[in-house]
Motif scaffolding. Structure first.
Motif, PDB file in Angstrom:
ATOM      1  N   SER A 152      -8.976  15.311  60.271  1.00 39.52           N
ATOM      2  CA  SER A 152     -10.286  14.736  60.586  1.00 39.52           C
ATOM      3  C   SER A 152     -11.425  15.698  60.249  1.00 39.52           C
ATOM      4  O   SER A 152     -12.574  15.287  60.158  1.00 39.52           O
ATOM      5  N   HIS A 153     -11.114  16.962  60.045  1.00 33.85           N
ATOM      6  CA  HIS A 153     -12.131  17.962  59.734  1.00 33.85           C
ATOM      7  C   HIS A 153     -12.210  18.292  58.251  1.00 33.85           C
ATOM      8  O   HIS A 153     -12.952  19.188  57.861  1.00 33.85           O
ATOM      9  N   GLY A 154     -11.420  17.606  57.439  1.00 33.21           N
ATOM     10  CA  GLY A 154     -11.432  17.898  56.016  1.00 33.21           C
ATOM     11  C   GLY A 154     -10.773  16.782  55.231  1.00 33.21           C
ATOM     12  O   GLY A 154     -10.366  15.768  55.784  1.00 33.21           O
ATOM     13  N   GLU A 155     -10.687  16.995  53.963  1.00 28.53           N
ATOM     14  CA  GLU A 155     -10.069  16.028  53.063  1.00 28.53           C
ATOM     15  C   GLU A 155      -8.680  16.520  52.668  1.00 28.53           C
ATOM     16  O   GLU A 155      -8.519  17.138  51.636  1.00 28.53           O
ATOM     17  N   SER A 156      -7.693  16.267  53.497  1.00 27.97           N
ATOM     18  CA  SER A 156      -6.347  16.721  53.194  1.00 27.97           C
ATOM     19  C   SER A 156      -5.377  15.544  53.245  1.00 27.97           C
ATOM     20  O   SER A 156      -5.097  15.012  54.323  1.00 27.97           O
ATOM     21  N   ARG A 157      -4.871  15.170  52.075  1.00 25.58           N
ATOM     22  CA  ARG A 157      -3.858  14.113  52.033  1.00 25.58           C
ATOM     23  C   ARG A 157      -2.588  14.560  52.727  1.00 25.58           C
ATOM     24  O   ARG A 157      -1.917  13.764  53.382  1.00 25.58           O
ATOM     25  N   ASN A 158      -2.254  15.845  52.606  1.00 26.70           N
ATOM     26  CA  ASN A 158      -1.031  16.343  53.228  1.00 26.70           C
ATOM     27  C   ASN A 158      -1.093  16.236  54.747  1.00 26.70           C
ATOM     28  O   ASN A 158      -0.146  15.776  55.392  1.00 26.70           O
ATOM     29  N   LEU A 159      -2.203  16.672  55.349  1.00 29.34           N
ATOM     30  CA  LEU A 159      -2.319  16.598  56.810  1.00 29.34           C
ATOM     31  C   LEU A 159      -2.336  15.154  57.293  1.00 29.34           C
ATOM     32  O   LEU A 159      -1.752  14.831  58.330  1.00 29.34           O
ATOM     33  N   SER A 160      -2.988  14.279  56.552  1.00 24.24           N
ATOM     34  CA  SER A 160      -3.000  12.858  56.928  1.00 24.24           C
ATOM     35  C   SER A 160      -1.592  12.270  56.872  1.00 24.24           C
ATOM     36  O   SER A 160      -1.187  11.518  57.761  1.00 24.24           O
ATOM     37  N   ALA A 161      -0.852  12.627  55.836  1.00 25.44           N
ATOM     38  CA  ALA A 161       0.518  12.129  55.706  1.00 25.44           C
ATOM     39  C   ALA A 161       1.403  12.674  56.821  1.00 25.44           C
ATOM     40  O   ALA A 161       2.216  11.937  57.408  1.00 25.44           O
ATOM     41  N   ILE A 162       1.254  13.956  57.137  1.00 28.16           N
ATOM     42  CA  ILE A 162       2.035  14.557  58.224  1.00 28.16           C
ATOM     43  C   ILE A 162       1.730  13.832  59.534  1.00 28.16           C
ATOM     44  O   ILE A 162       2.644  13.471  60.286  1.00 28.16           O
ATOM     45  N   ALA A 163       0.443  13.621  59.812  1.00 27.57           N
ATOM     46  CA  ALA A 163       0.059  12.940  61.053  1.00 27.57           C
ATOM     47  C   ALA A 163       0.680  11.550  61.121  1.00 27.57           C
ATOM     48  O   ALA A 163       1.232  11.161  62.155  1.00 27.57           O
ATOM     49  N   THR A 164       0.604  10.813  60.036  1.00 27.30           N
ATOM     50  CA  THR A 164       1.141   9.452  60.018  1.00 27.30           C
ATOM     51  C   THR A 164       2.639   9.442  60.254  1.00 27.30           C
ATOM     52  O   THR A 164       3.145   8.690  61.107  1.00 27.30           O
ATOM     53  N   TRP A 205      -0.600  24.873  53.332  1.00 24.54           N
ATOM     54  CA  TRP A 205      -1.043  26.198  53.762  1.00 24.54           C
ATOM     55  C   TRP A 205      -0.514  27.354  52.935  1.00 24.54           C
ATOM     56  O   TRP A 205      -1.110  28.431  52.921  1.00 24.54           O
ATOM     57  N   ALA A 206       0.619  27.165  52.270  1.00 24.03           N
ATOM     58  CA  ALA A 206       1.188  28.271  51.495  1.00 24.03           C
ATOM     59  C   ALA A 206       1.098  28.035  49.987  1.00 24.03           C
ATOM     60  O   ALA A 206       1.364  28.946  49.215  1.00 24.03           O
ATOM     61  N   GLY A 207       0.770  26.825  49.600  1.00 26.88           N
ATOM     62  CA  GLY A 207       0.642  26.523  48.184  1.00 26.88           C
ATOM     63  C   GLY A 207       1.952  26.226  47.475  1.00 26.88           C
ATOM     64  O   GLY A 207       1.983  26.083  46.262  1.00 26.88           O
ATOM     65  N   HIS A 208       3.042  26.126  48.222  1.00 23.45           N
ATOM     66  CA  HIS A 208       4.340  25.775  47.639  1.00 23.45           C
ATOM     67  C   HIS A 208       5.137  24.988  48.665  1.00 23.45           C
ATOM     68  O   HIS A 208       4.869  25.039  49.861  1.00 23.45           O
ATOM     69  N   GLY A 209       6.118  24.252  48.189  1.00 29.53           N
ATOM     70  CA  GLY A 209       6.933  23.437  49.081  1.00 29.53           C
ATOM     71  C   GLY A 209       8.050  24.223  49.755  1.00 29.53           C
ATOM     72  O   GLY A 209       8.249  25.409  49.495  1.00 29.53           O
ATOM     73  N   LEU A 210       8.759  23.554  50.613  1.00 25.19           N
ATOM     74  CA  LEU A 210       9.888  24.136  51.342  1.00 25.19           C
ATOM     75  C   LEU A 210      10.992  24.557  50.369  1.00 25.19           C
ATOM     76  O   LEU A 210      11.484  25.675  50.412  1.00 25.19           O
ATOM     77  N   PHE A 211      11.387  23.654  49.499  1.00 23.33           N
ATOM     78  CA  PHE A 211      12.317  23.907  48.400  1.00 23.33           C
ATOM     79  C   PHE A 211      12.156  22.745  47.432  1.00 23.33           C
ATOM     80  O   PHE A 211      11.618  21.701  47.808  1.00 23.33           O
ATOM     81  N   PRO A 212      12.584  22.884  46.191  1.00 23.21           N
ATOM     82  CA  PRO A 212      12.393  21.798  45.230  1.00 23.21           C
ATOM     83  C   PRO A 212      13.063  20.508  45.710  1.00 23.21           C
ATOM     84  O   PRO A 212      14.224  20.505  46.103  1.00 23.21           O
ATOM     85  N   GLY A 213      12.298  19.435  45.700  1.00 25.28           N
ATOM     86  CA  GLY A 213      12.826  18.136  46.112  1.00 25.28           C
ATOM     87  C   GLY A 213      12.874  17.909  47.608  1.00 25.28           C
ATOM     88  O   GLY A 213      13.473  16.939  48.065  1.00 25.28           O
ATOM     89  N   ALA A 214      12.260  18.777  48.395  1.00 23.26           N
ATOM     90  CA  ALA A 214      12.337  18.646  49.853  1.00 23.26           C
ATOM     91  C   ALA A 214      11.679  17.365  50.350  1.00 23.26           C
ATOM     92  O   ALA A 214      12.247  16.676  51.209  1.00 23.26           O
ATOM     93  N   ALA A 215      10.495  17.039  49.849  1.00 18.46           N
ATOM     94  CA  ALA A 215       9.802  15.836  50.326  1.00 18.46           C
ATOM     95  C   ALA A 215      10.608  14.573  50.016  1.00 18.46           C
ATOM     96  O   ALA A 215      10.816  13.742  50.912  1.00 18.46           O
ATOM     97  N   PRO A 216      11.105  14.390  48.782  1.00 15.52           N
ATOM     98  CA  PRO A 216      11.918  13.202  48.537  1.00 15.52           C
ATOM     99  C   PRO A 216      13.217  13.184  49.349  1.00 15.52           C
ATOM    100  O   PRO A 216      13.657  12.123  49.795  1.00 15.52           O
ATOM    101  N   LEU A 217      13.805  14.358  49.545  1.00 16.30           N
ATOM    102  CA  LEU A 217      15.021  14.428  50.363  1.00 16.30           C
ATOM    103  C   LEU A 217      14.714  14.015  51.801  1.00 16.30           C
ATOM    104  O   LEU A 217      15.444  13.216  52.405  1.00 16.30           O
ATOM    105  N   GLY A 218      13.635  14.554  52.356  1.00 11.52           N
ATOM    106  CA  GLY A 218      13.245  14.189  53.718  1.00 11.52           C
ATOM    107  C   GLY A 218      12.892  12.719  53.828  1.00 11.52           C
ATOM    108  O   GLY A 218      13.285  12.042  54.786  1.00 11.52           O
ATOM    109  N   GLY A 219      12.156  12.212  52.850  1.00 14.04           N
ATOM    110  CA  GLY A 219      11.814  10.787  52.850  1.00 14.04           C
ATOM    111  C   GLY A 219      13.047   9.909  52.749  1.00 14.04           C
ATOM    112  O   GLY A 219      13.176   8.899  53.451  1.00 14.04           O
TER     113      GLY A 219
END
Length: 116
Positions: A25-37, A81-95
């Protein structure tokens, strides 16, 4: 033991979801919005599953759902916050894990025994 673990996941996801919503709510972050959702949608579901869920299929589905949400959200948070993901393919794996977890909940509903 599993219900306590799911409650812990639910509490952590809920708290992180509120924090992510506040940050978004304090900025324009798609990542934070997605995490919240994702977190604020899954935390109450995990809490309900922890309190009411019975059976092996539902237990496994609940755990897969919780772990999938954590991996997905963790990957997005690191990207933010770190500029890189957890590991390659982590988001699709989690999804994918979240999708499998929800399908497991559906299968448990179809295969479950009626309660007296």
């Amino acid at each position: 033991m599993l219900s306590r673990t799911l409650m812990i996941f639910a509490g952590l996801l809920g708290a992180a979801g509120v924090a992510a919503a506040a940050g978004a709510s304090h900025g324009e972050s798609r990542n934070l919005s997605a995490i919240a959702t994702i977190f604020l949608a899954h935390a109450p579901a995990l809490l309900a599953l922890a309190m009411l869920g019975k059976g092996r299929v539902l237990s496994v589905a609940s755990l897969v759902l919780a772990l999938g949400a954590m991996v997905f959200g963790g990957d997005l948070a690191l990207r933010e916050w770190a500029g890189h993901g957890l590991f390659p393919g982590a988001a699709p794996l989690g999804g994918g894990a979240m999708i499998l977890g929800w399908l497991g909940v559906a299968i448990a509903g179809v295969a479950g025994k009626s309660r007296p």
